[in-house]
Scaffold this motif. Structure first.
Motif, PDB file in Angstrom:
ATOM      1  N   PRO A 197      23.409   0.173 -51.133  1.00  0.00           N
ATOM      2  CA  PRO A 197      23.953  -0.093 -49.832  1.00  0.00           C
ATOM      3  C   PRO A 197      23.124   0.426 -48.749  1.00  0.00           C
ATOM      4  O   PRO A 197      23.422   0.012 -47.630  1.00  0.00           O
ATOM      5  CB  PRO A 197      25.240   1.080 -49.832  1.00  0.00           C
ATOM      6  CG  PRO A 197      24.649   2.176 -50.552  1.00  0.00           C
ATOM      7  CD  PRO A 197      23.823   1.502 -51.743  1.00  0.00           C
ATOM      8  N   LEU A 198      21.809   1.059 -49.025  1.00  0.00           N
ATOM      9  CA  LEU A 198      21.118   1.201 -48.040  1.00  0.00           C
ATOM     10  C   LEU A 198      20.599   0.099 -47.003  1.00  0.00           C
ATOM     11  O   LEU A 198      20.690   0.414 -45.664  1.00  0.00           O
ATOM     12  CB  LEU A 198      19.836   1.862 -48.600  1.00  0.00           C
ATOM     13  CG  LEU A 198      20.012   3.438 -49.065  1.00  0.00           C
ATOM     14  CD1 LEU A 198      18.638   3.816 -49.923  1.00  0.00           C
ATOM     15  CD2 LEU A 198      20.269   4.386 -48.160  1.00  0.00           C
ATOM     16  N   PRO A 199      20.451  -0.976 -47.448  1.00  0.00           N
ATOM     17  CA  PRO A 199      19.963  -2.110 -46.427  1.00  0.00           C
ATOM     18  C   PRO A 199      21.137  -2.282 -45.283  1.00  0.00           C
ATOM     19  O   PRO A 199      20.618  -2.405 -44.107  1.00  0.00           O
ATOM     20  CB  PRO A 199      19.763  -3.315 -47.492  1.00  0.00           C
ATOM     21  CG  PRO A 199      19.501  -2.671 -48.665  1.00  0.00           C
ATOM     22  CD  PRO A 199      20.312  -1.790 -48.881  1.00  0.00           C
ATOM     23  N   VAL A 200      22.536  -2.436 -45.723  1.00  0.00           N
ATOM     24  CA  VAL A 200      23.339  -2.532 -44.785  1.00  0.00           C
ATOM     25  C   VAL A 200      23.592  -1.480 -43.746  1.00  0.00           C
ATOM     26  O   VAL A 200      23.795  -1.555 -42.578  1.00  0.00           O
ATOM     27  CB  VAL A 200      24.656  -3.280 -45.303  1.00  0.00           C
ATOM     28  CG1 VAL A 200      25.388  -1.855 -46.036  1.00  0.00           C
ATOM     29  CG2 VAL A 200      25.726  -3.602 -44.216  1.00  0.00           C
ATOM     30  N   LEU A 202      21.194   0.775 -42.965  1.00  0.00           N
ATOM     31  CA  LEU A 202      20.002   0.601 -41.991  1.00  0.00           C
ATOM     32  C   LEU A 202      20.146  -0.544 -40.803  1.00  0.00           C
ATOM     33  O   LEU A 202      19.905  -0.107 -39.676  1.00  0.00           O
ATOM     34  CB  LEU A 202      18.576   0.425 -42.604  1.00  0.00           C
ATOM     35  CG  LEU A 202      17.901   1.473 -43.621  1.00  0.00           C
ATOM     36  CD1 LEU A 202      16.856   1.024 -44.478  1.00  0.00           C
ATOM     37  CD2 LEU A 202      17.846   2.562 -42.850  1.00  0.00           C
ATOM     38  N   ALA A 203      20.683  -1.633 -41.366  1.00  0.00           N
ATOM     39  CA  ALA A 203      20.990  -2.750 -40.256  1.00  0.00           C
ATOM     40  C   ALA A 203      22.021  -2.302 -39.195  1.00  0.00           C
ATOM     41  O   ALA A 203      21.938  -2.507 -38.100  1.00  0.00           O
ATOM     42  CB  ALA A 203      21.354  -3.967 -40.964  1.00  0.00           C
ATOM     43  N   LEU A 204      23.100  -1.667 -39.930  1.00  0.00           N
ATOM     44  CA  LEU A 204      24.140  -1.141 -38.875  1.00  0.00           C
ATOM     45  C   LEU A 204      23.618  -0.143 -37.764  1.00  0.00           C
ATOM     46  O   LEU A 204      23.857  -0.121 -36.564  1.00  0.00           O
ATOM     47  CB  LEU A 204      25.196  -0.620 -39.665  1.00  0.00           C
ATOM     48  CG  LEU A 204      26.049  -1.784 -40.431  1.00  0.00           C
ATOM     49  CD1 LEU A 204      27.147  -1.003 -41.396  1.00  0.00           C
ATOM     50  CD2 LEU A 204      26.630  -2.848 -39.468  1.00  0.00           C
ATOM     51  N   ALA A 205      22.870   0.813 -38.462  1.00  0.00           N
ATOM     52  CA  ALA A 205      22.136   1.720 -37.586  1.00  0.00           C
ATOM     53  C   ALA A 205      21.080   1.158 -36.527  1.00  0.00           C
ATOM     54  O   ALA A 205      21.039   1.645 -35.657  1.00  0.00           O
ATOM     55  CB  ALA A 205      21.266   2.910 -38.532  1.00  0.00           C
ATOM     56  N   ALA A 206      20.397   0.100 -37.219  1.00  0.00           N
ATOM     57  CA  ALA A 206      19.566  -0.480 -36.063  1.00  0.00           C
ATOM     58  C   ALA A 206      20.405  -1.133 -34.946  1.00  0.00           C
ATOM     59  O   ALA A 206      19.996  -1.281 -33.742  1.00  0.00           O
ATOM     60  CB  ALA A 206      18.702  -1.628 -36.786  1.00  0.00           C
ATOM     61  N   LEU A 207      21.585  -1.713 -35.192  1.00  0.00           N
ATOM     62  CA  LEU A 207      22.480  -2.394 -34.297  1.00  0.00           C
ATOM     63  C   LEU A 207      22.956  -1.468 -33.142  1.00  0.00           C
ATOM     64  O   LEU A 207      22.941  -1.574 -32.001  1.00  0.00           O
ATOM     65  CB  LEU A 207      23.587  -2.828 -34.930  1.00  0.00           C
ATOM     66  CG  LEU A 207      23.267  -4.355 -35.610  1.00  0.00           C
ATOM     67  CD1 LEU A 207      24.386  -4.787 -36.244  1.00  0.00           C
ATOM     68  CD2 LEU A 207      22.875  -5.487 -34.816  1.00  0.00           C
ATOM     69  N   ALA A 208      23.331  -0.178 -33.815  1.00  0.00           N
ATOM     70  CA  ALA A 208      23.872   0.821 -32.918  1.00  0.00           C
ATOM     71  C   ALA A 208      22.623   1.584 -32.240  1.00  0.00           C
ATOM     72  O   ALA A 208      22.885   1.734 -30.787  1.00  0.00           O
ATOM     73  CB  ALA A 208      24.259   2.203 -33.837  1.00  0.00           C
ATOM     74  N   GLU A 209      21.619   1.535 -32.822  1.00  0.00           N
ATOM     75  CA  GLU A 209      20.503   2.116 -31.801  1.00  0.00           C
ATOM     76  C   GLU A 209      20.093   1.073 -30.576  1.00  0.00           C
ATOM     77  O   GLU A 209      19.530   1.569 -29.685  1.00  0.00           O
ATOM     78  CB  GLU A 209      18.946   2.276 -32.641  1.00  0.00           C
ATOM     79  CG  GLU A 209      19.331   3.427 -33.466  1.00  0.00           C
ATOM     80  CD  GLU A 209      18.064   3.373 -34.601  1.00  0.00           C
ATOM     81  OE1 GLU A 209      17.340   2.471 -34.682  1.00  0.00           O
ATOM     82  OE2 GLU A 209      18.425   4.135 -35.783  1.00  0.00           O
ATOM     83  N   ALA A 210      20.242  -0.241 -30.769  1.00  0.00           N
ATOM     84  CA  ALA A 210      20.060  -1.296 -29.829  1.00  0.00           C
ATOM     85  C   ALA A 210      21.147  -1.412 -28.845  1.00  0.00           C
ATOM     86  O   ALA A 210      20.954  -2.191 -27.939  1.00  0.00           O
ATOM     87  CB  ALA A 210      19.529  -2.763 -30.590  1.00  0.00           C
ATOM     88  N   GLY A 211      22.249  -0.761 -29.066  1.00  0.00           N
ATOM     89  CA  GLY A 211      23.273  -0.602 -28.029  1.00  0.00           C
ATOM     90  C   GLY A 211      24.319  -1.963 -28.201  1.00  0.00           C
ATOM     91  O   GLY A 211      25.002  -2.263 -27.361  1.00  0.00           O
TER      92      GLY A 211
END
Length: 288
Positions: A197-200, A202-211
């Motif tokens: 589940p790490l890929p999803v 990380l992807a969700l965390a990157a979206l949050a970081e980008a606002g």
């Protein structure tokens, strides 16, 4: 059902059922044998992290409960005394689940939702997921492709594996970091099959970081389904008859839709499935 590249084919339920049986995507003898299924069922019941795929079950699942679940959701033999030989996936369960997936996709398209797509089967399933993603994009949905180049370590039984996120079109995949040419570019054979589940995450965390807001839908398999569902994001996609976690998540209401189908067949075998889903979702030139 063969059409020009990129053109959805007209396919009805009866024709797709025949296709599923012909290619053993479903039917009385799918490629995954009974002993493999039972081994995975046992691992899930014992709480093996790889088998959980990021799911945090709400109820205890012993081996008997897991077998009953998979008999109900996939159509495998419910007989605990049957331990060796071929196992099965009921093609009508596959078709019913494809109909539910089409409904989920149609609802997402209607509200122009944001969509994140990823796969743990990068050599098999990107064409299926990618076709759905591109149709949603054409319908006005936002397609997220975050976290390219984000590195992580995936735990293994004997250590860890260094990985990096990448994209095949709109589909996020995982590559091995040690598969690089002298210029540092990924090699063609470094795509990794993973249940993590790490890929999803990380992807969700990157979206949050980008606002950016979370996706309204995650399409995928394995840890993409379970990892997204655990965070309350609607998720739908494919799972084989030895992958318990997505079906347990669906039974508990964590995962929205799981389609039982063999997930190790050649990529072209899944094209009629995506054509059918798009037709049912009214995102194709063809309708029933």
């Amino acid at each position: 059902m063969n059409t020009a590249e990129g053109t959805p084919a007209e396919v009805n339920r009866a024709g797709l059922r025949t296709h599923l049986l012909r290619h053993r995507l479903a039917g009385p003898e799918v490629p995954t044998p009974r002993d493999n299924n039972l081994r995975h069922y046992r691992a899930f019941a014992q709480g093996d992290p790889k088998s959980l795929m990021g799911l945090d079950p709400e109820r205890p699942w012993d081996e008997a409960a897991v077998l009953a679940l998979m008999a109900d959701r996939c159509g495998v033999s419910p007989d605990p005394g049957y331990t060796d030989g071929p196992d099965r996936i009921d093609p009508d369960r596959t078709l019913d689940a494809l109909d539910r997936l089409a409904d989920l996709i149609a609802r997402t398209a209607e509200r122009r939702g944001a969509v994140l797509v990823g796969t743990g089967h990068p050599l098999r399933l990107p064409p299926f997921h990618g076709a759905l993603a591109r149709a949603l994009g054409a319908a006005g949905c936002t397609l997220y492709t975050p976290a390219r180049g984000r590195c992580f370590r995936e735990p293994l039984p004997d250590g860890e594996r260094d990985c990096v996120l990448d994209h095949l079109g709109p589909v996020t995949v995982v590559r091995a970091l040690d598969g690089r040419d002298p210029a540092g570019e990924p090699l063609p054979g470094d795509l990794l099959h993973t249940h993590s589940p790490l890929p999803v995450r990380l992807a969700l965390a990157a979206l949050a970081e980008a606002g950016q807001r979370p996706p309204d839908l995650v399409l995928g398999d394995h840890g993409w389904l379970c990892g997204a569902g655990r965070l309350g994001i609607p998720a739908g996609g494919l799972a084989d008859c030895n992958d318990v976690a997505p079906f347990a998540g669906e039974a508990e209401g964590t995962v929205a839709v799981v389609v039982p189908v063999d997930d190790g067949s050649p990529p072209e075998c899944y094209r009629p499935l995506s054509d059918y889903v798009l037709q049912r979702a009214d995102l194709s030139p063809y309708k029933d």
